[in-house]
Design a protein around this motif. Structure first.
Motif, PDB file in Angstrom:
ATOM      1  N   VAL A 216       0.847  -1.199   0.000  1.00  0.00           N
ATOM      2  CA  VAL A 216       0.000   0.000   0.000  1.00  0.00           C
ATOM      3  C   VAL A 216       0.875   1.238   0.000  1.00  0.00           C
ATOM      4  O   VAL A 216       0.683   2.169  -0.802  1.00  0.00           O
ATOM      5  CB  VAL A 216      -0.953   0.020   1.222  1.00  0.00           C
ATOM      6  N   GLU A 217       1.852   1.280   0.910  1.00  0.00           N
ATOM      7  CA  GLU A 217       2.747   2.434   1.032  1.00  0.00           C
ATOM      8  C   GLU A 217       3.511   2.683  -0.264  1.00  0.00           C
ATOM      9  O   GLU A 217       3.598   3.817  -0.734  1.00  0.00           O
ATOM     10  CB  GLU A 217       3.744   2.228   2.177  1.00  0.00           C
ATOM     11  N   ALA A 218       4.061   1.638  -0.838  1.00  0.00           N
ATOM     12  CA  ALA A 218       4.864   1.791  -2.055  1.00  0.00           C
ATOM     13  C   ALA A 218       4.020   2.345  -3.204  1.00  0.00           C
ATOM     14  O   ALA A 218       4.445   3.267  -3.916  1.00  0.00           O
ATOM     15  CB  ALA A 218       5.478   0.451  -2.456  1.00  0.00           C
ATOM     16  N   LEU A 219       2.838   1.793  -3.381  1.00  0.00           N
ATOM     17  CA  LEU A 219       1.972   2.257  -4.468  1.00  0.00           C
ATOM     18  C   LEU A 219       1.481   3.682  -4.227  1.00  0.00           C
ATOM     19  O   LEU A 219       1.468   4.512  -5.140  1.00  0.00           O
ATOM     20  CB  LEU A 219       0.789   1.301  -4.653  1.00  0.00           C
ATOM     21  N   ALA A 220       1.086   3.973  -2.990  1.00  0.00           N
ATOM     22  CA  ALA A 220       0.585   5.313  -2.669  1.00  0.00           C
ATOM     23  C   ALA A 220       1.664   6.361  -2.910  1.00  0.00           C
ATOM     24  O   ALA A 220       1.396   7.426  -3.484  1.00  0.00           O
ATOM     25  CB  ALA A 220       0.109   5.363  -1.220  1.00  0.00           C
ATOM     26  N   ARG A 221       2.885   6.074  -2.494  1.00  0.00           N
ATOM     27  CA  ARG A 221       3.976   7.032  -2.684  1.00  0.00           C
ATOM     28  C   ARG A 221       4.258   7.269  -4.171  1.00  0.00           C
ATOM     29  O   ARG A 221       4.553   8.386  -4.579  1.00  0.00           O
ATOM     30  CB  ARG A 221       5.230   6.557  -1.967  1.00  0.00           C
ATOM     31  N   ARG A 222       4.177   6.220  -4.945  1.00  0.00           N
ATOM     32  CA  ARG A 222       4.401   6.371  -6.387  1.00  0.00           C
ATOM     33  C   ARG A 222       3.308   7.229  -7.021  1.00  0.00           C
ATOM     34  O   ARG A 222       3.587   8.066  -7.880  1.00  0.00           O
ATOM     35  CB  ARG A 222       4.437   4.999  -7.062  1.00  0.00           C
ATOM     36  N   ILE A 223       2.086   7.003  -6.592  1.00  0.00           N
ATOM     37  CA  ILE A 223       0.973   7.780  -7.139  1.00  0.00           C
ATOM     38  C   ILE A 223       1.074   9.234  -6.704  1.00  0.00           C
ATOM     39  O   ILE A 223       0.993  10.150  -7.528  1.00  0.00           O
ATOM     40  CB  ILE A 223      -0.380   7.154  -6.731  1.00  0.00           C
TER      41      ILE A 223
ATOM     42  N   LEU B 233      -8.447  14.264   2.632  1.00  0.00           N
ATOM     43  CA  LEU B 233      -8.451  14.451   4.081  1.00  0.00           C
ATOM     44  C   LEU B 233      -8.333  13.136   4.843  1.00  0.00           C
ATOM     45  O   LEU B 233      -8.371  13.118   6.067  1.00  0.00           O
ATOM     46  CB  LEU B 233      -9.700  15.229   4.513  1.00  0.00           C
ATOM     47  N   ASP B 234      -8.169  12.046   4.130  1.00  0.00           N
ATOM     48  CA  ASP B 234      -7.920  10.753   4.760  1.00  0.00           C
ATOM     49  C   ASP B 234      -6.585  10.823   5.498  1.00  0.00           C
ATOM     50  O   ASP B 234      -5.607  11.394   4.991  1.00  0.00           O
ATOM     51  CB  ASP B 234      -7.877   9.668   3.671  1.00  0.00           C
ATOM     52  N   ALA B 235      -6.521  10.262   6.692  1.00  0.00           N
ATOM     53  CA  ALA B 235      -5.315  10.352   7.521  1.00  0.00           C
ATOM     54  C   ALA B 235      -4.086   9.801   6.809  1.00  0.00           C
ATOM     55  O   ALA B 235      -2.999  10.388   6.874  1.00  0.00           O
ATOM     56  CB  ALA B 235      -5.535   9.623   8.845  1.00  0.00           C
ATOM     57  N   ASP B 236      -4.228   8.685   6.115  1.00  0.00           N
ATOM     58  CA  ASP B 236      -3.079   8.113   5.409  1.00  0.00           C
ATOM     59  C   ASP B 236      -2.658   8.994   4.242  1.00  0.00           C
ATOM     60  O   ASP B 236      -1.465   9.226   4.030  1.00  0.00           O
ATOM     61  CB  ASP B 236      -3.397   6.706   4.899  1.00  0.00           C
ATOM     62  N   VAL B 237      -3.619   9.495   3.490  1.00  0.00           N
ATOM     63  CA  VAL B 237      -3.298  10.355   2.344  1.00  0.00           C
ATOM     64  C   VAL B 237      -2.586  11.623   2.824  1.00  0.00           C
ATOM     65  O   VAL B 237      -1.588  12.049   2.239  1.00  0.00           O
ATOM     66  CB  VAL B 237      -4.560  10.684   1.517  1.00  0.00           C
ATOM     67  N   LEU B 238      -3.080  12.204   3.909  1.00  0.00           N
ATOM     68  CA  LEU B 238      -2.410  13.381   4.475  1.00  0.00           C
ATOM     69  C   LEU B 238      -0.978  13.046   4.886  1.00  0.00           C
ATOM     70  O   LEU B 238      -0.038  13.797   4.598  1.00  0.00           O
ATOM     71  CB  LEU B 238      -3.184  13.902   5.685  1.00  0.00           C
ATOM     72  N   ARG B 239      -0.797  11.920   5.569  1.00  0.00           N
ATOM     73  CA  ARG B 239       0.546  11.520   6.008  1.00  0.00           C
ATOM     74  C   ARG B 239       1.458  11.306   4.805  1.00  0.00           C
ATOM     75  O   ARG B 239       2.586  11.796   4.776  1.00  0.00           O
ATOM     76  CB  ARG B 239       0.478  10.252   6.856  1.00  0.00           C
ATOM     77  N   TRP B 240       0.954  10.605   3.780  1.00  0.00           N
ATOM     78  CA  TRP B 240       1.761  10.362   2.592  1.00  0.00           C
ATOM     79  C   TRP B 240       2.131  11.673   1.908  1.00  0.00           C
ATOM     80  O   TRP B 240       3.238  11.845   1.449  1.00  0.00           O
ATOM     81  CB  TRP B 240       1.025   9.466   1.612  1.00  0.00           C
ATOM     82  N   ARG B 241       1.192  12.601   1.877  1.00  0.00           N
ATOM     83  CA  ARG B 241       1.477  13.886   1.240  1.00  0.00           C
ATOM     84  C   ARG B 241       2.493  14.678   2.049  1.00  0.00           C
ATOM     85  O   ARG B 241       3.369  15.319   1.490  1.00  0.00           O
ATOM     86  CB  ARG B 241       0.201  14.692   1.064  1.00  0.00           C
TER      87      ARG B 241
ATOM     88  N   GLY C 180      10.009  15.994   3.408  1.00  0.00           N
ATOM     89  CA  GLY C 180       8.978  15.647   4.368  1.00  0.00           C
ATOM     90  C   GLY C 180       7.805  16.620   4.337  1.00  0.00           C
ATOM     91  O   GLY C 180       6.973  16.609   5.218  1.00  0.00           O
ATOM     92  N   ARG C 181       7.783  17.484   3.359  1.00  0.00           N
ATOM     93  CA  ARG C 181       6.691  18.462   3.260  1.00  0.00           C
ATOM     94  C   ARG C 181       6.183  18.495   1.834  1.00  0.00           C
ATOM     95  O   ARG C 181       6.953  18.437   0.890  1.00  0.00           O
ATOM     96  CB  ARG C 181       7.179  19.871   3.626  1.00  0.00           C
ATOM     97  N   ASP C 182       4.924  18.629   1.687  1.00  0.00           N
ATOM     98  CA  ASP C 182       4.311  18.787   0.373  1.00  0.00           C
ATOM     99  C   ASP C 182       3.775  20.212   0.332  1.00  0.00           C
ATOM    100  O   ASP C 182       2.756  20.528   0.931  1.00  0.00           O
ATOM    101  CB  ASP C 182       3.194  17.755   0.197  1.00  0.00           C
ATOM    102  N   GLN C 183       4.480  21.095  -0.352  1.00  0.00           N
ATOM    103  CA  GLN C 183       4.096  22.503  -0.385  1.00  0.00           C
ATOM    104  C   GLN C 183       2.708  22.694  -0.979  1.00  0.00           C
ATOM    105  O   GLN C 183       1.974  23.589  -0.565  1.00  0.00           O
ATOM    106  CB  GLN C 183       5.136  23.310  -1.163  1.00  0.00           C
TER     107      GLN C 183
END
Length: 142
Positions: A14-21, A80-88, A96-99
């Motif tokens: 999940v993490e690997a795919l989400a980060r790539r996307i 606004l999903d917690a995981d999506v926010l964390r990944w962003r 470590g920041r998504d401007q």
């Protein structure tokens, strides 16, 4: 919330795919090559499918007959999903920041907060005003 990466093979996938996307390595609209992903990530088809279900629940991907599994438009993602926010926040910029996220959140606050203030002012009670006066007085004493 425990990051998916700590949840075994399924979570790491999940993490690997989400980060790539999120990082744009798999762009919006792209069709996922499940055979290649399975081989590249060295996971079972079951683990890959379960991971895709997680991302689909977050609005990031979808599957259609005759089209396959594809990355949905960012407008469809549950940003606004917690995981999506964390990944962003762990972000594509390497710092470590998504401007873009910070800009989006500031924009959302600029839309929501004035309306909330108007409602609070319109619905305030005498007790609310007394509490506000007390808080201001306490701040002035510091």
């Amino acid at each position: 919330m425990t990051p998916y990466a700590r949840r075994g093979v399924h979570g790491q996938t999940v993490e690997a795919l989400a980060r790539r996307i999120l990082g744009g390595r798999i762009p919006e609209g792209a069709t996922l090559d499940l055979v290649a992903l399975r081989s590249e990530l060295d996971v079972s088809l079951t683990a890959l499918r379960e991971s895709l279900k997680v991302l689909a629940a977050k609005g990031m991907i979808d599957a259609r007959q005759k089209r396959g599994t594809f990355v949905r438009s960012r407008a469809d993602w549950n940003l606004l999903d917690a995981d999506v926010l964390r990944w962003r926040f762990e972000g594509a910029d390497g710092n470590g920041r998504d401007q873009a996220l910070l800009h989006d959140l500031a924009e959302m606050r600029a839309i929501v907060e004035p309306a909330a203030v108007r409602l609070a002012a319109a619905r305030r009670t005498d007790a609310d005003l007394a509490a506000l006066d007390a808080a201001l007085a306490a701040m002035a004493e510091r």
